[in-house]
Design a protein around this motif. Structure first.
Motif, PDB file in Angstrom:
ATOM      1  N   SER A 153       0.829  -1.207   0.000  1.00 18.58           N
ATOM      2  CA  SER A 153       0.000   0.000   0.000  1.00 18.58           C
ATOM      3  C   SER A 153       0.863   1.256   0.000  1.00 18.58           C
ATOM      4  O   SER A 153       0.653   2.185  -0.788  1.00 18.58           O
ATOM      5  N   PHE A 154       1.848   1.289   0.898  1.00 21.10           N
ATOM      6  CA  PHE A 154       2.755   2.427   0.938  1.00 21.10           C
ATOM      7  C   PHE A 154       3.568   2.529  -0.352  1.00 21.10           C
ATOM      8  O   PHE A 154       3.731   3.622  -0.912  1.00 21.10           O
ATOM      9  N   ALA A 155       4.106   1.408  -0.808  1.00 19.26           N
ATOM     10  CA  ALA A 155       4.971   1.428  -1.977  1.00 19.26           C
ATOM     11  C   ALA A 155       4.221   1.850  -3.235  1.00 19.26           C
ATOM     12  O   ALA A 155       4.783   2.515  -4.113  1.00 19.26           O
ATOM     13  N   THR A 156       2.954   1.472  -3.339  1.00 16.95           N
ATOM     14  CA  THR A 156       2.149   1.895  -4.485  1.00 16.95           C
ATOM     15  C   THR A 156       1.983   3.406  -4.491  1.00 16.95           C
ATOM     16  O   THR A 156       2.114   4.059  -5.537  1.00 16.95           O
ATOM     17  N   LEU A 157       1.690   3.974  -3.338  1.00 13.93           N
ATOM     18  CA  LEU A 157       1.571   5.435  -3.248  1.00 13.93           C
ATOM     19  C   LEU A 157       2.891   6.112  -3.606  1.00 13.93           C
ATOM     20  O   LEU A 157       2.911   7.134  -4.299  1.00 13.93           O
ATOM     21  N   ASN A 158       3.999   5.543  -3.133  1.00 15.96           N
ATOM     22  CA  ASN A 158       5.302   6.120  -3.457  1.00 15.96           C
ATOM     23  C   ASN A 158       5.595   6.034  -4.949  1.00 15.96           C
ATOM     24  O   ASN A 158       6.177   6.958  -5.535  1.00 15.96           O
ATOM     25  N   ASP A 159       5.207   4.940  -5.578  1.00 14.46           N
ATOM     26  CA  ASP A 159       5.419   4.792  -7.010  1.00 14.46           C
ATOM     27  C   ASP A 159       4.579   5.803  -7.786  1.00 14.46           C
ATOM     28  O   ASP A 159       5.023   6.351  -8.803  1.00 14.46           O
ATOM     29  N   MET A 160       3.380   6.076  -7.295  1.00 19.83           N
ATOM     30  CA  MET A 160       2.486   7.013  -7.973  1.00 19.83           C
ATOM     31  C   MET A 160       2.898   8.470  -7.752  1.00 19.83           C
ATOM     32  O   MET A 160       2.807   9.295  -8.666  1.00 19.83           O
ATOM     33  N   PHE A 161       3.376   8.777  -6.525  1.00 19.61           N
ATOM     34  CA  PHE A 161       3.559  10.182  -6.164  1.00 19.61           C
ATOM     35  C   PHE A 161       4.974  10.557  -5.732  1.00 19.61           C
ATOM     36  O   PHE A 161       5.228  11.692  -5.376  1.00 19.61           O
ATOM     37  N   GLY A 162       5.900   9.578  -5.743  1.00 21.07           N
ATOM     38  CA  GLY A 162       7.291   9.913  -5.517  1.00 21.07           C
ATOM     39  C   GLY A 162       7.762   9.955  -4.081  1.00 21.07           C
ATOM     40  O   GLY A 162       8.081  11.033  -3.570  1.00 21.07           O
ATOM     41  N   ASN A 163       7.857   8.810  -3.426  1.00 20.44           N
ATOM     42  CA  ASN A 163       8.440   8.703  -2.080  1.00 20.44           C
ATOM     43  C   ASN A 163       7.896   9.766  -1.124  1.00 20.44           C
ATOM     44  O   ASN A 163       8.643  10.492  -0.478  1.00 20.44           O
ATOM     45  N   ARG A 164       6.583   9.819  -1.002  1.00 25.30           N
ATOM     46  CA  ARG A 164       5.948  10.821  -0.137  1.00 25.30           C
ATOM     47  C   ARG A 164       5.137  10.168   0.976  1.00 25.30           C
ATOM     48  O   ARG A 164       4.112  10.697   1.406  1.00 25.30           O
ATOM     49  N   THR A 165       5.612   9.024   1.476  1.00 23.11           N
ATOM     50  CA  THR A 165       4.915   8.388   2.591  1.00 23.11           C
ATOM     51  C   THR A 165       5.892   8.018   3.695  1.00 23.11           C
ATOM     52  O   THR A 165       7.092   7.860   3.460  1.00 23.11           O
ATOM     53  N   VAL A 166       5.356   7.886   4.897  1.00 26.66           N
ATOM     54  CA  VAL A 166       6.089   7.397   6.064  1.00 26.66           C
ATOM     55  C   VAL A 166       5.188   6.386   6.761  1.00 26.66           C
ATOM     56  O   VAL A 166       4.008   6.653   6.990  1.00 26.66           O
ATOM     57  N   GLY A 208       8.942 -18.790   7.829  1.00 28.80           N
ATOM     58  CA  GLY A 208       8.858 -20.138   7.282  1.00 28.80           C
ATOM     59  C   GLY A 208       9.637 -20.318   5.998  1.00 28.80           C
ATOM     60  O   GLY A 208       9.362 -21.242   5.216  1.00 28.80           O
ATOM     61  N   GLY A 209      10.561 -19.392   5.730  1.00 28.34           N
ATOM     62  CA  GLY A 209      11.379 -19.516   4.533  1.00 28.34           C
ATOM     63  C   GLY A 209      10.765 -18.926   3.285  1.00 28.34           C
ATOM     64  O   GLY A 209      11.321 -19.062   2.187  1.00 28.34           O
ATOM     65  N   THR A 210       9.619 -18.249   3.413  1.00 24.97           N
ATOM     66  CA  THR A 210       8.987 -17.617   2.253  1.00 24.97           C
ATOM     67  C   THR A 210       9.598 -16.235   2.036  1.00 24.97           C
ATOM     68  O   THR A 210       9.318 -15.283   2.780  1.00 24.97           O
ATOM     69  N   VAL A 211      10.439 -16.120   1.033  1.00 24.73           N
ATOM     70  CA  VAL A 211      11.128 -14.869   0.727  1.00 24.73           C
ATOM     71  C   VAL A 211      10.496 -14.255  -0.516  1.00 24.73           C
ATOM     72  O   VAL A 211      10.347 -14.920  -1.552  1.00 24.73           O
ATOM     73  N   ILE A 212      10.119 -12.994  -0.412  1.00 22.29           N
ATOM     74  CA  ILE A 212       9.457 -12.321  -1.532  1.00 22.29           C
ATOM     75  C   ILE A 212      10.095 -10.959  -1.780  1.00 22.29           C
ATOM     76  O   ILE A 212      10.839 -10.430  -0.946  1.00 22.29           O
ATOM     77  N   ARG A 213       9.799 -10.391  -2.916  1.00 22.30           N
ATOM     78  CA  ARG A 213      10.104  -8.996  -3.228  1.00 22.30           C
ATOM     79  C   ARG A 213       9.060  -8.508  -4.219  1.00 22.30           C
ATOM     80  O   ARG A 213       8.422  -9.311  -4.914  1.00 22.30           O
ATOM     81  N   PHE A 214       8.871  -7.203  -4.281  1.00 20.49           N
ATOM     82  CA  PHE A 214       7.937  -6.623  -5.243  1.00 20.49           C
ATOM     83  C   PHE A 214       8.688  -6.371  -6.554  1.00 20.49           C
ATOM     84  O   PHE A 214       9.602  -5.540  -6.585  1.00 20.49           O
ATOM     85  N   PRO A 215       8.309  -7.019  -7.630  1.00 21.58           N
ATOM     86  CA  PRO A 215       9.057  -6.859  -8.886  1.00 21.58           C
ATOM     87  C   PRO A 215       8.844  -5.514  -9.554  1.00 21.58           C
ATOM     88  O   PRO A 215       9.601  -5.142 -10.455  1.00 21.58           O
ATOM     89  N   TRP A 216       7.861  -4.751  -9.100  1.00 14.54           N
ATOM     90  CA  TRP A 216       7.506  -3.494  -9.768  1.00 14.54           C
ATOM     91  C   TRP A 216       8.117  -2.260  -9.105  1.00 14.54           C
ATOM     92  O   TRP A 216       7.913  -1.136  -9.557  1.00 14.54           O
ATOM     93  N   ILE A 217       8.864  -2.463  -8.025  1.00 15.77           N
ATOM     94  CA  ILE A 217       9.477  -1.333  -7.332  1.00 15.77           C
ATOM     95  C   ILE A 217      10.586  -0.726  -8.194  1.00 15.77           C
ATOM     96  O   ILE A 217      11.448  -1.431  -8.713  1.00 15.77           O
ATOM     97  N   LYS A 218      10.586   0.596  -8.320  1.00 17.27           N
ATOM     98  CA  LYS A 218      11.600   1.289  -9.114  1.00 17.27           C
ATOM     99  C   LYS A 218      12.839   1.586  -8.267  1.00 17.27           C
ATOM    100  O   LYS A 218      12.763   1.683  -7.040  1.00 17.27           O
ATOM    101  N   GLU A 219      13.956   1.760  -8.915  1.00 13.89           N
ATOM    102  CA  GLU A 219      15.196   2.105  -8.231  1.00 13.89           C
ATOM    103  C   GLU A 219      15.030   3.457  -7.517  1.00 13.89           C
ATOM    104  O   GLU A 219      14.436   4.388  -8.050  1.00 13.89           O
ATOM    105  N   GLY A 220      15.560   3.533  -6.308  1.00 19.88           N
ATOM    106  CA  GLY A 220      15.472   4.771  -5.537  1.00 19.88           C
ATOM    107  C   GLY A 220      14.271   4.841  -4.612  1.00 19.88           C
ATOM    108  O   GLY A 220      14.097   5.835  -3.898  1.00 19.88           O
TER     109      GLY A 220
END
Length: 340
Positions: free
Chosen positions: A77-90, A133-145
């Motif tokens: 949820s936070f990362a989507t907002l940051n992707d849309m509006f540019g790292n503007r969440t805490v 439990g060993g489930t390792v994930i990452r969001f593939p759509w996150i941009k650099e920075g």
């Protein structure tokens, strides 16, 4: 010093958006909301509207918790907002007082908060995280920075230590000068002991502010009644500390625990509201110590003292009958006085 505005997401949501836009125009840098799914509307939906209507304001939860949503959902949820509006969440996070208790659950443990902070921060940056439990994930759509700071709310000694050791920021929900000094020192000492730069932990003090035209007894009495609810809200956390450490303990200052002796109960349907009937036990002295009430000059004086104690941001709880008045007074007089 940065300034934030804290609101509940009461309907209509358009009102929340309008006040946040007004705050940005007045010079506020952050917009915060409560996060309690039963009591108020969903904040992340409203954040998208706030961010779309503003250009610089950062938004965040004060506070979310590790139990209401799964950690990857909160991070997404936070990362989507940051992707849309540019790292503007805490991400402000805590044990979950109202959000958990009104749903019949206990607040989260510190261990769970620790795990959640690590996962949410990592996923928000586009890094891998272990969900257990060993489930390792990452969001593939996150941009650099991409960045997602995680700030932790704390009062007790173990929580303060963890905030210093692990969090990007520390949220203290009261503006008492003695307790602020005590708790900021505890956080910074813990950061230093953990090999971190203590100055890298952002300190945010959050409390109600009510600006009066003068310091007449009638004006101050009204202001105190509008802010008395805050002592009751803080009292919930203090009651947990007393049950854990005892009424008089070296682990928790008496200045924090003494005032709740007359506390008898708490109805969360009035949580954070000026008309809360469960806060009559809160004396005027606590309102004056925990909040900022009075003419503009008093606000400037106390905020200057808080800044000298190392506070980086003051976040105004704006839940009373003078919301626009406080935003405008801070924008026209208080913020310029603190920041030139």
């Amino acid at each position: 010093m940065d300034f934030g505005l804290v609101l509940q997401t009461d309907p209509p949501a358009s009102r929340v958006v309008e006040l946040m836009k007004r705050a940005e125009d007045a010079g506020f840098t952050h917009g915060w909301t409560f996060d309690s799914a039963v009591l108020w509307q969903e904040p992340f939906v409203i954040y998208s509207q706030i961010l779309a209507r503003t250009s610089r304001l950062k938004v965040g939860t004060m506070v979310t918790n590790p139990g209401t949503r799964t950690w990857e959902v909160t991070a997404s949820s936070f990362a989507t907002l940051n992707d849309m509006f540019g790292n503007r969440t805490v991400c402000g996070i805590g044990r979950g007082d109202s959000a958990m208790r009104v749903a019949g659950r206990k607040p989260n443990t510190l261990a769970r908060i620790s795990g959640a902070m690590k996962v949410i921060r990592a996923l928000g940056r586009g890094e891998e995280a272990d969900l257990g439990g060993g489930t390792v994930i990452r969001f593939p759509w996150i941009k650099e920075g991409a960045e997602l700071p995680v700030w932790m709310a704390a009062y007790g000694p173990k929580a303060l230590r963890m905030a210093g050791e692990e969090a990007d920021g520390f949220i203290l929900q009261l503006a008492d000068l003695y307790l602020t000094e005590y708790m900021v020192k505890a956080v910074r000492d813990a950061a230093a002991a953990a090999g971190r730069d203590p100055g890298a932990v952002t300190v945010c003090v959050a409390a109600p502010a009510y600006v009066t035209e003068d310091d007449s007894p009638a004006a101050l009495a009204h202001a105190r009644e509008q802010c008395r609810w805050f002592g009751g809200m803080v009292g919930n956390h203090v009651a947990d500390l007393v049950s854990r450490y005892g009424e008089h303990s070296a682990a928790v200052p008496d200045e924090l625990t003494d005032y709740i002796k007359a506390r008898q109960g708490y109805d969360y349907s009035h949580h954070g509201r000026a008309d809360n009937p469960d806060t009559a036990f809160v004396p005027d002295e606590i309102v004056d110590r925990f909040c900022l009430v009075g003419p503009v000059e008093r606000h400037i004086e106390k905020l200057t003292a808080l800044r000298e104690l190392g506070v980086d941001q003051f976040a105004v709880y704006d839940m009373h009958d003078a919301q626009e008045t406080v935003i405008d007074a801070y924008g026209n007089q208080v913020i310029p006085a603190l920041n030139g």
